[in-house]
Design a protein around this motif. Sequence first.
Motif, short mmCIF file in Angstrom:
data_model
loop_
_atom_site.label_atom_id
_atom_site.label_comp_id
_atom_site.label_asym_id
_atom_site.label_seq_id
_atom_site.Cartn_x
_atom_site.Cartn_y
_atom_site.Cartn_z
N SER A 48 0.82 -1.21 0.00
CA SER A 48 0.00 0.00 0.00
C SER A 48 0.85 1.26 0.00
O SER A 48 0.34 2.36 0.24
CB SER A 48 -0.92 0.01 1.23
N SER A 49 2.14 1.12 -0.28
CA SER A 49 3.05 2.27 -0.15
C SER A 49 3.69 2.70 -1.47
O SER A 49 4.61 3.53 -1.46
CB SER A 49 4.16 1.94 0.86
N GLY A 61 8.57 4.71 -5.85
CA GLY A 61 9.18 4.26 -4.60
C GLY A 61 8.17 3.47 -3.81
O GLY A 61 6.96 3.59 -4.01
N PHE A 62 8.65 2.63 -2.93
CA PHE A 62 7.77 1.97 -1.98
C PHE A 62 8.55 1.61 -0.73
O PHE A 62 9.78 1.56 -0.74
CB PHE A 62 7.09 0.73 -2.59
N ILE A 63 7.83 1.37 0.35
CA ILE A 63 8.43 1.15 1.65
C ILE A 63 8.41 -0.34 2.00
O ILE A 63 7.38 -1.01 1.84
CB ILE A 63 7.70 1.93 2.75
N LEU A 64 9.54 -0.83 2.47
CA LEU A 64 9.65 -2.20 2.98
C LEU A 64 9.79 -2.14 4.49
O LEU A 64 10.56 -1.34 5.02
CB LEU A 64 10.86 -2.90 2.38
N ARG A 65 9.03 -2.97 5.16
CA ARG A 65 9.11 -3.04 6.61
C ARG A 65 10.46 -3.62 7.04
O ARG A 65 11.21 -4.14 6.20
CB ARG A 65 7.95 -3.87 7.15
N PRO A 66 10.79 -3.55 8.32
CA PRO A 66 12.11 -4.02 8.79
C PRO A 66 12.45 -5.42 8.29
O PRO A 66 11.60 -6.31 8.24
CB PRO A 66 11.94 -4.00 10.31
N ARG A 71 12.13 -11.22 4.11
CA ARG A 71 11.30 -10.46 3.19
C ARG A 71 11.62 -10.95 1.78
O ARG A 71 12.59 -10.52 1.16
CB ARG A 71 11.59 -8.96 3.31
N ASP A 72 10.80 -11.86 1.28
CA ASP A 72 11.09 -12.48 -0.01
C ASP A 72 11.11 -11.47 -1.14
O ASP A 72 11.93 -11.55 -2.06
CB ASP A 72 10.07 -13.58 -0.31
N THR A 73 10.19 -10.50 -1.09
CA THR A 73 10.16 -9.47 -2.13
C THR A 73 11.48 -8.73 -2.20
O THR A 73 12.06 -8.55 -3.28
CB THR A 73 9.01 -8.48 -1.88
N ILE A 151 12.89 0.56 4.87
CA ILE A 151 13.72 0.84 3.69
C ILE A 151 12.84 1.43 2.59
O ILE A 151 11.77 0.90 2.28
CB ILE A 151 14.38 -0.45 3.17
N HIS A 152 13.29 2.54 2.03
CA HIS A 152 12.61 3.16 0.90
C HIS A 152 13.29 2.69 -0.39
O HIS A 152 14.44 3.04 -0.66
CB HIS A 152 12.66 4.68 1.00
N ILE A 153 12.59 1.87 -1.16
CA ILE A 153 13.13 1.35 -2.42
C ILE A 153 12.82 2.34 -3.54
O ILE A 153 11.68 2.81 -3.67
CB ILE A 153 12.52 -0.02 -2.76
N ILE A 154 13.80 2.65 -4.37
CA ILE A 154 13.64 3.53 -5.52
C ILE A 154 13.83 2.70 -6.79
O ILE A 154 14.80 1.95 -6.90
CB ILE A 154 14.65 4.69 -5.51
#
Length: 212
Positions: A48-49, A61-66, A71-73, A151-154
């Motif tokens: 949802s991010s 961009g999207f946010i990954l939790r800790p 975290r397979d993605t 983590i903010h993925i770009i």
Amino acid sequence: MKHISRDTISQMEKIERLNFINSCTGYKSANLIATKSIDGIANVAVFSSVTHLGSNPGLIGFILRPTTVPRDTYKNIKETGFFSINHITVDQISDAHHTSASYEASVSEFDKTALEEEYKSDLEVPFVKGSPVQLYCKYLNEYYIKENDTIHIIASIEAVFFDEKLEHKDGWLQLDKGKVVSLNGLDGYCLPQLVDRFEYARPNISTKSFLK
């Protein structure tokens, strides 16, 4: 209006606080991010991010939790460099939500839901069949957010696949024609409907509607 302070929020039970904060900020995008491991196992998970970061070049961009738990993605994106973002339709919401369940890395969420893998020519990552807008993305960078250990993925948008009925002559995609849903909080799926669309706003000139 009811007033709740930061102190009151901090004292809420975990689930109540999670629901409250995730819903009070407004509607969010609802997307399925699909990846494939180097061992060939497809993964798909609801996010949802996902947000727009720029149009030239096209960046998201999207946010990954800790990553204190697997975290397979994230693992698949870091190892392969590519992933797909797929808009969720009203007919997919139950299966899309189920992808948030924690399965082992050896298990594909496609096998645990009615969601189907779809592939494009020579692209190795899966897409979600039936999604009216599908983005093929390339990992570019990531930024650690120390305030909450996320983590903010770009990523760059390398290709877009979409249902032609959504497209207007000026390039705008009308998502409600594809029954694309959004999220209210973490688990409330909503079906938005176009109310109006406006011309570019300029100082001292009345805003004009495209639709009226």
